[in-house]
Design an enzyme around this catalytic site. Structure first.
Site, short mmCIF file in Angstrom:
data_model
loop_
_atom_site.label_atom_id
_atom_site.label_comp_id
_atom_site.label_asym_id
_atom_site.label_seq_id
_atom_site.Cartn_x
_atom_site.Cartn_y
_atom_site.Cartn_z
CG ASP A 36 9.79 60.28 -43.58
OD1 ASP A 36 10.07 59.42 -44.44
OD2 ASP A 36 9.37 61.41 -43.88
CB THR A 72 7.33 61.90 -46.93
OG1 THR A 72 8.62 61.30 -46.89
CG2 THR A 72 6.87 62.25 -45.53
CG HIS A 202 16.76 61.21 -48.42
ND1 HIS A 202 16.49 60.74 -49.67
CD2 HIS A 202 15.55 61.35 -47.81
CE1 HIS A 202 15.18 60.60 -49.83
NE2 HIS A 202 14.59 60.96 -48.70
#
Ligand SMILES: *[C@@H]1O[C@H](CO)[C@@H](O)[C@H](O)[C@H]1NC(C)=O
Ligand SMILES: *[C@@H]1O[C@H](CO)[C@@H](O)[C@H](O)[C@H]1NC(C)=O
Ligand SMILES: *[C@@H]1O[C@H](CO)[C@@H](O)[C@H](O)[C@H]1NC(C)=O
Ligand SMILES: *[C@@H]1O[C@H](CO)[C@@H](O)[C@H](O)[C@H]1NC(C)=O
Ligand SMILES: *[C@@H]1O[C@H](CO)[C@@H](O)[C@H](O)[C@H]1NC(C)=O
Ligand SMILES: *[C@@H]1O[C@H](CO)[C@@H](O)[C@H](O)[C@H]1NC(C)=O
Ligand SMILES: *[C@@H]1O[C@H](CO)[C@@H](O)[C@H](O)[C@H]1NC(C)=O
Length: 483
Positions: A36, A72, A202
């Site tokens: 991811d 995502t 993030h």
């Protein structure tokens, strides 16, 4: 001679098209791993030796052109269905569906109603199992969004739901155990999701020492993967592996953020999405223009009424897309009412044409060319690529197999000889046409007459009395006949 060369080339090109070995009892083997938020240029920024060695034995695509919204759940569903988000209906990580009158976030998107909005949606793990093969095909999926939910009535044969903080080596161990099971339970297709490096991106941003550390951990996993494959002669020669991702990552900070309620009256709408974009549902459609007015003046944000959303987004024709869509310019964030602000330093979800949103693609195994840095293709093209590797019929999707052929063994040759064949056919046609025209003009220009009937206005071209024939030509055509 020319025709001979042409026909030989035709034979060569037909022979070079890969043929499925239908007599083989062994099924095609494919393992797909998604990390991811693995941005396309991380391997260049952070020196990652095991990714380099994948390129040496396979293909690296410069980047993947992903679909909007670059987040995502929607992106992962696009990767396995070959469908745009407006078509499969997972349009955000937080969805409101006015038909269902219900909302879902990633942890609650477990009901089939979210994934089966379009009865045509078919994750490739299901396509694999439904293939009309003489063999029983089985798919095994770990942690991929949607894998634990029956989709249009089907679930993967083996699956494990996402578990936070699960070490990746335990995932690798599990998936290879499934490949190695006895022939009546083993899988031929493995699909794996890993939540890093998104989490690190993030929290610490795409360019950070923490990202360096996380990427080196992932690189070690890739090293383990290569070891596992190389230590098994059968896997080494038969298993195809794809390492890819859903989206990239861009640096953000709290100075580039808006709260929607500062601009529009919260009693008039509700908003769902991520921090980079939001679907705004207006309570009363007569307020759309007023809300649009207030939002459209904010600098650094794109605001669209639903009908104006750019075609390139393929993000319009679904009830789950709002009356108004607001998208931050890359790096700019939106806080929707009721959502707490976070201290994050990285985000994604922006315009899919922005470079930093693009993910990686690596592939190795028997179908892939070696040591090839290849031109990009789209995330919707992954489905046709995987269908080819799994020997499935190509299903109608938004992807195209033509876009991925350049990374596959046997296809450059085909393309080259296809051009040659076209050139040959055109040449032969032109030559035939010239001959036809010449012959036609000959037949028009040469007139057979008895010698005593030769009109005076014609010159005598030949006068063979024995043959009793005279070929005559008009003045105007003289030169052509003589050349
Ligand atoms: C097809 O598979 C069989 C069994 O594995 C093998 O013996 C044969 O050589 C294969 N044929 C081709 C053309 O690959
Ligand atoms: C990443 O960390 C390694 C040590 O683990 C270091 O050698 C390298 O220079 C770092 N790379 C970047 C881009 O910070
Ligand atoms: C939609 O759901 C909410 C509660 O979640 C309920 O209050 C409302 O009446 C429902 N609307 C319709 C049209 O069913
Ligand atoms: C398999 O065959 C059945 C019956 O012919 C057909 O209905 C089905 O669509 C086929 N499935 C695939 C995946 O091609
Ligand atoms: C637009 O902004 C003005 C000024 O802040 C505000 O009074 C008004 O309620 C807003 N309109 C809507 C539709 O939210
Ligand atoms: C929507 O707004 C219009 C104009 O303000 C009003 O006449 C109408 O009753 C409203 N509809 C609803 C369902 O509130
Ligand atoms: C995407 O594919 C679906 C299914 O084939 C089709 O209905 C839809 O029109 C396609 N979308 C575009 C933009 O071509």
């Amino acid at each position: 001679m020319f025709l001979f060369i042409c026909s030989s080339l035709l034979i060569v090109s037909i022979q070079s098209i890969p043929i499925l070995n239908t007599t083989s009892s062994s099924l095609p083997l494919l393992l797909v791993i998604s990390f991811d938020g693995f941005r396309w240029d991380y391997p260049d920024i952070y020196d990652l030796p095991n990714f380099k060695s994948i390129l040496k034995r396979g293909v690296r695509v410069k980047h993947i052109e992903n679909s909007f919204a670059t987040v995502t759940f929607p992106s992962h569903y696009t990767m396995v269905t070959g469908l745009f988000e407006e078509t499969h209906g997972i349009v955000a990580n937080t969805i409101y569906d006015p038909v269902l009158n219900d909302t879902a976030i990633v942890s609650t998107m477990t009901d089939t109603k979210w994934w089966s909005q379009n009865p045509y949606s078919q994750p490739i793990w299901i396509s694999n199992q439904l293939a009309n093969d003489s063999n029983q095909r089985r798919s095994g999926v770990i942690a991929w969004p949607g894998c634990g939910t029956p989709i249009n009535g089907h679930r993967p044969y083996k699956y494990e739901n996402y578990a936070a903080k699960r070490p990746f080596d335990s995932v690798l161990k599990q998936i290879f155990n499934w490949f190695h099971e006895p022939t009546d339970t083993n899988i031929n297709f493995g699909v794996v999701y890993h939540s890093e490096p998104d989490f690190t991106g993030h929290r610490f941003g795409p360019i950070s020492s923490e990202m360096n550390k996380t990427l080196h951990e992932i690189d070690n996993y890739v090293g383990q993967l290569l070891q596992i494959v190389d230590s098994d002669e059968y896997l080494k020669t038969h298993l195809n592996v794809i390492v890819t991702s859903d989206h990239g990552m861009h640096d953000v900070d709290k100075t580039r953020r808006i709260r929607l309620e500062r601009y529009i009256d919260t009693s008039l709408f509700s908003a769902y999405g991520g921090n980079s974009f939001a679907n705004i549902f207006v309570n009363n459609i007569s307020d759309i223009d007023r809300i649009y007015q207030n939002l459209s003046v904010i600098p650094n944000y794109e605001v669209y009424k639903k009908s104006q959303i750019p075609d390139e987004y393929h993000y319009r024709s679904n009830v789950r897309i709002g009356d108004i869509l607001i998208v931050g310019k890359v790096g700019y964030e939106i806080i929707t009412p009721g959502i707490a602000e976070t201290e994050s330093l990285g985000n994604h979800g922006y315009d899919n044409r922005v470079e930093s949103m693009h993910p990686i693609f690596y592939g190795f195994g028997p179908v892939f060319k070696n040591n090839l840095l290849a031109e990009p293709f789209r995330s919707v093209d992954l489905y046709p690529l995987m269908s080819y590797i799994l020997h499935l019929n190509q299903r109608q999707t938004n992807g195209s197999f033509d876009n991925v052929k350049h990374i596959l063994i046997g296809y450059q040759q085909d393309k080259f000889s296809k051009y040659l064949v076209i050139v040959c056919i055109i040449s032969v046609t032109i030559i035939a046409l010239i001959f036809t025209i010449c012959a036609y003009r000959h037949s028009r220009q040469l007139v057979y007459v008895q010698s005593n009937q030769v009109p005076v206005e014609y010159h005598l071209l030949s006068n063979n009395e024995e043959a009793g024939s005279n070929f005559l030509v008009t003045d105007s055509e003289d030169e052509e006949i003589n050349t």
